[in-house]
Write an enzyme that holds these catalytic residues in place. Structure first.
Site, PDB file in Angstrom:
ATOM      1  N   ASN A   9      47.184  27.693  86.375  1.00  0.00           N
ATOM      2  CA  ASN A   9      47.674  27.988  84.823  1.00  0.00           C
ATOM      3  C   ASN A   9      48.583  28.584  85.215  1.00  0.00           C
ATOM      4  OD1 ASN A   9      48.831  27.263  82.067  1.00  0.00           O
ATOM      5  ND2 ASN A   9      46.958  29.306  81.376  1.00  0.00           N
ATOM      6  N   LYS A  11      51.771  27.909  84.136  1.00  0.00           N
ATOM      7  CA  LYS A  11      52.218  28.213  81.963  1.00  0.00           C
ATOM      8  C   LYS A  11      53.831  28.108  81.937  1.00  0.00           C
ATOM      9  CE  LYS A  11      49.254  32.125  81.310  1.00  0.00           C
ATOM     10  NZ  LYS A  11      49.162  33.161  81.299  1.00  0.00           N
ATOM     11  N   HIS A  97      43.417  27.792  74.836  1.00  0.00           N
ATOM     12  CA  HIS A  97      44.362  29.142  76.176  1.00  0.00           C
ATOM     13  C   HIS A  97      44.435  30.274  74.887  1.00  0.00           C
ATOM     14  CE1 HIS A  97      46.280  31.654  78.172  1.00  0.00           C
ATOM     15  NE2 HIS A  97      46.035  31.478  79.390  1.00  0.00           N
ATOM     16  N   GLU A  99      46.829  31.904  74.451  1.00  0.00           N
ATOM     17  CA  GLU A  99      48.215  31.918  73.596  1.00  0.00           C
ATOM     18  C   GLU A  99      48.889  30.710  73.308  1.00  0.00           C
ATOM     19  OE1 GLU A  99      49.437  31.859  78.398  1.00  0.00           O
ATOM     20  OE2 GLU A  99      49.037  34.022  78.210  1.00  0.00           O
ATOM     21  N   GLU A 169      38.178  34.339  79.419  1.00  0.00           N
ATOM     22  CA  GLU A 169      39.374  35.325  79.294  1.00  0.00           C
ATOM     23  C   GLU A 169      39.780  36.076  78.375  1.00  0.00           C
ATOM     24  OE1 GLU A 169      42.726  32.569  82.033  1.00  0.00           O
ATOM     25  OE2 GLU A 169      42.471  32.335  79.916  1.00  0.00           O
ATOM     26  N   GLY A 175      47.124  38.626  81.973  1.00  0.00           N
ATOM     27  CA  GLY A 175      48.180  39.214  82.662  1.00  0.00           C
ATOM     28  C   GLY A 175      48.929  40.839  82.402  1.00  0.00           C
ATOM     29  N   SER A 214      43.734  38.367  85.445  1.00  0.00           N
ATOM     30  CA  SER A 214      43.896  39.083  86.449  1.00  0.00           C
ATOM     31  C   SER A 214      43.157  38.893  87.898  1.00  0.00           C
ATOM     32  CB  SER A 214      44.770  40.738  85.861  1.00  0.00           C
ATOM     33  OG  SER A 214      45.240  40.266  85.010  1.00  0.00           O
TER      34      SER A 214
END
Ligand code: PGA
Length: 256
Positions: A9, A11, A97, A99, A169, A175, A214
Site C-alpha cells: 500500500n 499510500k 483502511h 486512515e 491491521e 506506521g 509495521s
C-alpha cells in the site's frame, strides 16, 4: 491450502520516477518467485504508468488501488469508479483502511457498500479491519473486528467474503514500528476466522487474512509461520523494492 497474498500500500507517495524505479526493481527482485501473489496499490494517478510497466515486466505483479467510490459515474467530484480502476488493470482494491475511516469518516456501513460494489464489478476487495490502541487496551479487539466484518456479512451474506481478502491491521501498529507480536496476531487471526466460521466453515477456511502494521523483512517470517496469517498488507516497507520483495519471498517460503 490458502495462497498467500502480499500487497504493498503505497499510500500518498510517488512520482513518475519513483513508480518506474520501484516497479522495475520489483520485477528484477521477484523473477522466479513462485507461491505468493504480489500486489501493489499505487496512488490512482499512477495506475496508467504502473499498468504499462507491469505489462512489460515478467514478474506478474498484480495491480491494485487504495480506494473506490460507491457510484458508477456522474457528479461525484474527485471520486473513482470500479470500472475506471478496471480500465487500468487494477483488480485488488483496498477499502476501509483505518486512515480512510479516520480522516474521511468512513463508517462500517459505507465500507460494506464499497465491498458490495467491488464484488458487483468483479474486483477483489481487500477489506481492512482493526482496533485502536484504546480498544486494544480495553480488550475489545475481537469485537471490533467482528463488527467491521459483520457490516459485510449482515448485508451481503457470508458468501460475499469468498474470494475477498481481509487485512487485519491494528491501528496502533500502522506506521509506528510497533508491530503486533506474531503470537498476538495469530490469536486475533484465528478469532476472526472462527467468527466467520460461525456462518460458514467453508468460507472461513478459504478466506485470505493478511496481517498489516509495521511488517518488515525482519519480522515477516515470524508472521508467515503462523497458520492463520496468509500474507501481509505492507506500507512503509513496500516503498523499497528490496525490502518488499524480501517480505514476499518470506511468504512464498513459509507457505510452501
Ligand atoms: P505500515 O502500513 O506497514 O507502514 O505500518 C501498513 C498499512 O497501513 O497498510
Amino acid at each position: 491450502m490458502r495462497h498467500p497474498v502480499v500487497m504493498g500500500n503505497w499510500k500518498l507517495n510517488g512520482s513518475k520516477e519513483m513508480v518506474s524505479n520501484l516497479l522495475k526493481g520489483l520485477d528484477a527482485e521477484l523473477k522466479g518467485v513462485e507461491g505468493v501473489d504480489v500486489a501493489v496499490a499505487p496512488p490512482a494517478m499512477y495506475l496508467d504508468l504502473a499498468e504499462q510497466l507491469i505489462g512489460k515486466g515478467e514478474s506478474k505483479i498484480i495491480l491494485g488501488a487504495q480506494n473506490v467510490d460507491v457510484n458508477a459515474s456522474g457528479a461525484f467530484t474527485g471520486d473513482i469508479s470500479p470500472e475506471m480502476l478496471k480500465d487500468f488493470g487494477a483488480s485488488h482494491i483496498i477499502i476501509g483502511h483505518s486512515e480512510r475511516r479516520e480522516y474521511h469518516s468512513e463508517s462500517d456501513e459505507f465500507v460494506a457498500k464499497k465491498f458490495a460494489f467491488l464484488k458487483e464489478h468483479g474486483l477483489t476487495p481487500v477489506l481492512c479491519i482493526g482496533e485502536s490502541e484504546a480498544q486494544n487496551e480495553a480488550g475489545e479487539t475481537v469485537a471490533v473486528c467482528a463488527r467491521q466484518i459483520d457490516a459485510v456479512i449482515n448485508t451481503q451474506g457470508v458468501e460475499a467474503l469468498d474470494g475477498a481478502i481481509i487485512a487485519y491491521e491494528p491501528i496502533w501498529a500502522i506506521g509506528t514500528g510497533k508491530a503486533a507480536t506474531a503470537d498476538d496476531a495469530q490469536r486475533i487471526h484465528a478469532a476472526i476466522r472462527a467468527h466467520i466460521a460461525e456462518k460458514s466453515e467453508e468460507v472461513a477456511k478459504k478466506v485470505v487474512i493478511q496481517y498489516g502494521g509495521s511488517v518488515k523483512p525482519e519480522n515477516a517470517e515470524a508472521y508467515f509461520a503462523q497458520p492463520d496469517i496468509d500474507g501481509a498488507l505492507v506500507g512503509g516497507a513496500a516503498l523499497n523494492a528490496e525490502s518488499f520483495a524480501a517480505i514476499a519471498k518470506a511468504a512464498a517460503k513459509a507457505k510452501k
